[in-house]
Design a protein around this motif. Structure first.
Motif, PDB file in Angstrom:
ATOM      1  N   ALA A 157      41.283 -14.355  30.546  1.00 59.95           N
ATOM      2  CA  ALA A 157      39.739 -14.288  30.165  1.00 59.95           C
ATOM      3  C   ALA A 157      39.497 -15.367  28.911  1.00 59.95           C
ATOM      4  N   THR A 158      40.853 -15.688  28.428  1.00 63.26           N
ATOM      5  CA  THR A 158      40.703 -16.518  27.244  1.00 63.26           C
ATOM      6  C   THR A 158      40.312 -17.790  27.579  1.00 63.26           C
ATOM      7  N   ASP A 195      31.427 -11.091  26.088  1.00 63.71           N
ATOM      8  CA  ASP A 195      33.070 -10.694  26.547  1.00 63.71           C
ATOM      9  C   ASP A 195      33.205  -9.607  26.936  1.00 63.71           C
ATOM     10  N   GLU A 234      37.223  -6.276  28.595  1.00 60.87           N
ATOM     11  CA  GLU A 234      37.507  -4.628  28.581  1.00 60.87           C
ATOM     12  C   GLU A 234      36.380  -3.960  29.170  1.00 60.87           C
ATOM     13  N   SER A 286      38.521  -9.572  31.896  1.00 60.92           N
ATOM     14  CA  SER A 286      40.152  -9.892  32.045  1.00 60.92           C
ATOM     15  C   SER A 286      40.882  -9.032  33.009  1.00 60.92           C
ATOM     16  N   ASN A 340      43.959  -9.095  32.764  1.00 61.18           N
ATOM     17  CA  ASN A 340      45.510  -8.667  31.979  1.00 61.18           C
ATOM     18  C   ASN A 340      46.014  -7.250  32.271  1.00 61.18           C
ATOM     19  N   LYS A 378      44.411  -3.960  31.666  1.00 59.63           N
ATOM     20  CA  LYS A 378      43.143  -3.662  31.825  1.00 59.63           C
ATOM     21  C   LYS A 378      42.753  -2.824  33.063  1.00 59.63           C
TER      22      LYS A 378
END
Ligand SMILES: Cc1ncc(COP(=O)(O)O)c(C=O)c1O
Length: 386
Positions: free
Chosen positions: A56-57, A155, A158, A179, A181, A184
């Motif tokens: 997501a970054t 963003d 989450e 994301s 990650n 998540k």
């Protein structure tokens, strides 16, 4: 650890799909499952364009780049968030302006208005984080963005599975980011998705995500890009995880309800907005939070590093739980308190600091049963009463 904060929870289909990837030999770079993963995100969020990336970054970085953010531009951003929301502003040599949070831990609309009224330079974009899967005051914020010609980047790292007025968080702005990650709501072990209603902009991001290679036989470059695409192996995990997303959201919401049932007399929780269906990615609770202490002031300031202490009861609780094999965590320490952003501009009201000192992220693993949540809650109450 007996209970983790938010560990991966496989659907059971992942290995079947990974096997298909290996049988096709499209291990890398792209392949059928990356396309299928993008299609499933498009269908779930009812958005026309999606780009699967390795984080997501990376998605936030691409969104800012395509939005035209350049050196010395300013970008408004939620302060109460994880650093990945805002680090890409620095990658581009631009300057963040941090905005403190409201009672839902999301961007304070009044401070946003103040920032727009008093900033010497017109900000280019707003990075709006929907923290812990809770919706920001999106109607008002959209209006403000429109009036001030601000590009909205949501963003929603989450917040996959959260909806406001029936519309997926992440689909309100010019760009949205999810994301995958490891911690998540669904995971590809690592990965992200950029979505946008604007096909041209999304395709520009796709171009930058594979080193900005021109469309010709040899390697021709008129611009520079990045190596940000998701692999087909991880795409396969993503497709399998999407099949259980709705189930995971319902379970996260259930876990939150159980905590409220068992701990509601001692701890307070973040309420949903009217018309919101939050994914409750993490159940967040507060100890001894006096709502009258919120919005203590409203001011423009410069970021200073703050070694702000957690309430001793919270730090002891986290330690006690850790010793019992239960993972919990403090809330995100807001960006305006971080050394790395010292001297940047911020619009503050005291809320992030108060929430940080009084808050705790509780174990929110979707494999937990009601008995598990009851056991954890009993241990929490025991620690608080010791
Ligand atoms: C609010 C927020 N933004 C951005 C990110 C970055 O996501 P990723 O790890 O996929 O780069 C995360 C989580 O890691 C996050 O919690």
């Amino acid at each position: 650890m007996k209970f983790f904060l938010s560990p991966p929870h496989m659907s059971g289909k992942e290995l079947d799909y990974i096997k298909e990837v290996f049988e096709s030999n499209y291990i890398a770079p792209l392949g059928e499952f990356v396309n299928r993963f993008e299609e499933s995100i498009k269908a779930y969020t009812k958005t026309p364009n999606a780009l699967a990336l390795n984080s997501a970054t990376a998605a936030l970085h691409l969104a800012l780049r395509v939005a035209g953010v350049k050196q010395n531009d300013t970008v408004l951003a939620s302060s109460c968030t994880f650093i990945a929301s805002v680090a890409p502003i620095k990658y581009l040599g631009a300057k963040p302006i941090f905005i403190d949070c409201d009672e839902s831990l999301n961007l304070d609309v009044n401070l946003l208005k103040l920032a727009l009224k008093t900033s010497p330079k017109k900000p280019k974009a707003l990075i709006l984080t929907h923290l812990y899967g809770n919706a920001s005051k999106i109607d008002e914020i959209l209006q403000i963005c429109k009036e001030n010609d601000l590009i909205l980047i949501e963003d929603a790292a989450e917040a996959l599975g959260s909806f406001y007025k029936g519309k997926a968080l992440g689909t309100f702005g010019e760009f949205g980011v999810y994301s995958f990650n490891g911690n998540k709501i669904i995971t590809t072990s690592g990965g992200g998705m950029l979505i946008s209603p604007d096909k041209t902009k999304l395709e520009k991001a796709r171009f930058y995500s594979t080193q900005a290679r021109e469309n010709c036989l040899h390697y021709e470059h008129l611009d520079y890009g990045y190596n940000y695409r998701l692999s087909n192996v991880l795409g396969a995990i993503g497709v399998a995880q999407m099949e259980v997303l709705e189930e995971r959201v319902l379970k996260k919401r259930q876990i939150y309800e159980w905590y409220v049932e068992f701990l509601g007399d001692e701890l307070s929780f973040v309420p949903e907005l009217d018309d919101e269906r939050a994914n409750r990615w993490l159940s967040v609770a507060f100890l001894g939070l006096d709502k009258n202490e919120l919005f203590a002031y409203e001011k423009k300031d410069f970021c200073v590093q703050k070694k702000i202490a957690l309430d001793p009861k919270i730090s002891r609780l986290i330690e006690d739980l850790k010793n019992l094999g239960i993972e919990s965590r403090p809330l995100w320490k807001a960006m305006h308190m971080q050394k790395v952003f010292e001297g940047e501009s911020a619009y503050l009201n005291g809320n992030s600091e108060l929430f940080f000192s009084k808050g705790i992220c509780l174990p929110s693993a979707t494999a937990m049963s009601k008995d598990d949540v009851k056991e954890i809650s009993t241990l929490i109450l025991k620690s608080l009463r010791a």
